[in-house]
Design a protein around this motif. Sequence first.
Motif, short mmCIF file in Angstrom:
data_model
loop_
_atom_site.label_atom_id
_atom_site.label_comp_id
_atom_site.label_asym_id
_atom_site.label_seq_id
_atom_site.Cartn_x
_atom_site.Cartn_y
_atom_site.Cartn_z
N TRP A 82 3.06 -1.52 -29.52
CA TRP A 82 2.26 -2.15 -30.61
C TRP A 82 0.77 -1.79 -30.44
O TRP A 82 -0.19 -1.49 -31.48
N ASP A 83 0.33 -1.66 -29.17
CA ASP A 83 -1.24 -1.09 -29.08
C ASP A 83 -1.51 0.21 -29.49
O ASP A 83 -2.68 0.38 -30.18
N TYR A 84 -0.42 1.15 -29.57
CA TYR A 84 -0.73 2.46 -29.82
C TYR A 84 -0.54 2.34 -31.29
O TYR A 84 -1.51 3.10 -32.02
N TRP A 85 0.36 1.76 -32.01
CA TRP A 85 0.29 1.75 -33.45
C TRP A 85 -0.90 1.18 -34.16
O TRP A 85 -1.19 1.39 -35.21
N ALA A 86 -1.29 0.13 -33.47
CA ALA A 86 -2.52 -0.71 -33.99
C ALA A 86 -3.71 0.04 -34.17
O ALA A 86 -4.47 -0.36 -35.03
N PRO A 129 -5.81 -5.47 -34.23
CA PRO A 129 -6.27 -5.41 -33.02
C PRO A 129 -5.19 -5.12 -31.82
O PRO A 129 -4.04 -5.51 -32.07
N GLN A 130 -5.49 -4.25 -30.81
CA GLN A 130 -4.68 -4.36 -29.63
C GLN A 130 -4.57 -5.54 -28.90
O GLN A 130 -5.55 -6.44 -29.10
N THR A 131 -3.56 -5.51 -28.08
CA THR A 131 -3.36 -6.91 -27.07
C THR A 131 -4.32 -6.49 -25.91
O THR A 131 -4.56 -5.55 -25.48
N THR A 132 -4.86 -7.88 -25.45
CA THR A 132 -5.59 -7.69 -24.02
C THR A 132 -4.42 -7.90 -22.89
O THR A 132 -3.34 -8.45 -23.25
N GLY A 181 -3.59 -12.02 -25.52
CA GLY A 181 -4.41 -12.25 -26.82
C GLY A 181 -4.76 -10.98 -27.39
O GLY A 181 -3.92 -10.02 -27.10
N PHE A 182 -5.59 -11.04 -28.22
CA PHE A 182 -6.10 -9.83 -29.00
C PHE A 182 -7.47 -9.50 -28.99
O PHE A 182 -8.32 -10.28 -28.78
#
Length: 229
Positions: free
Chosen positions: A114-118, A124-127, A134-135
């Motif tokens: 998800w973080d890469y695709w975002a 937003p990437q995730t924290t 979170g985001f």
Amino acid sequence: MSSHYHGHSALGRIVNEIEETAIAIILGLMTLITFVNVVLRYGFNTGFIWGLEAVTILFAWLVLFGISYAVKVTAHLGVDAVTNLVPSNVRRAMTVIAAICCIAYAALLMKGAWDYWANFANLPQTTGRWLPTGFEEMSRTSYRSWYEVVDIRMPEWLRFIEPMINEGEHYEKLPRFIPYVILPFGAALLLFRFIQAGIRIWTGAQQSLIVSHEAEDAVEDVAHLNRED
């Protein structure tokens, strides 16, 4: 295929259809594009400049769909030499632990995917380092939706996304967030399949995450052929 491998829930049936249909379509498209490109190249000295990139993307999609599909049909190769030596109760405990590890791995993979695709989808990437907490807050400088693939031209029927994702700017090539969407989607499918397998192992409906014994099957096939000769 035996019904043993098919989910009985509505969600399971939907995922089955998505995986099997996608794999069949991708294989067909890869074969068609490659065949036509070969004919054009050697027969007419031309070809699709986007053909190689398209087949490469389709192959990546095929692999990611295939990973989750192989979990469903327990086709992943594994070594069970140790587990076969221990009592059944210990073997079951080891299998449950293995399923939990696989679920944890798939969850981490999904977060990373998800973080890469975002990055490419203006999302937003995730924290959080391991688990999403979170985001992240985004700014205009964080937008990466303008990244395009190398050769595949932007289809006209997808122009409607330009005002929504690229502030109305014109795409010449296909934006990367479209082919890259398979990363979080494929990771989500894998997580679903591992959870499904974990539940089946816990309830006793499934004994192992693997069933495939490719080497043993190959030896048995050769022996069978020798007996026929």
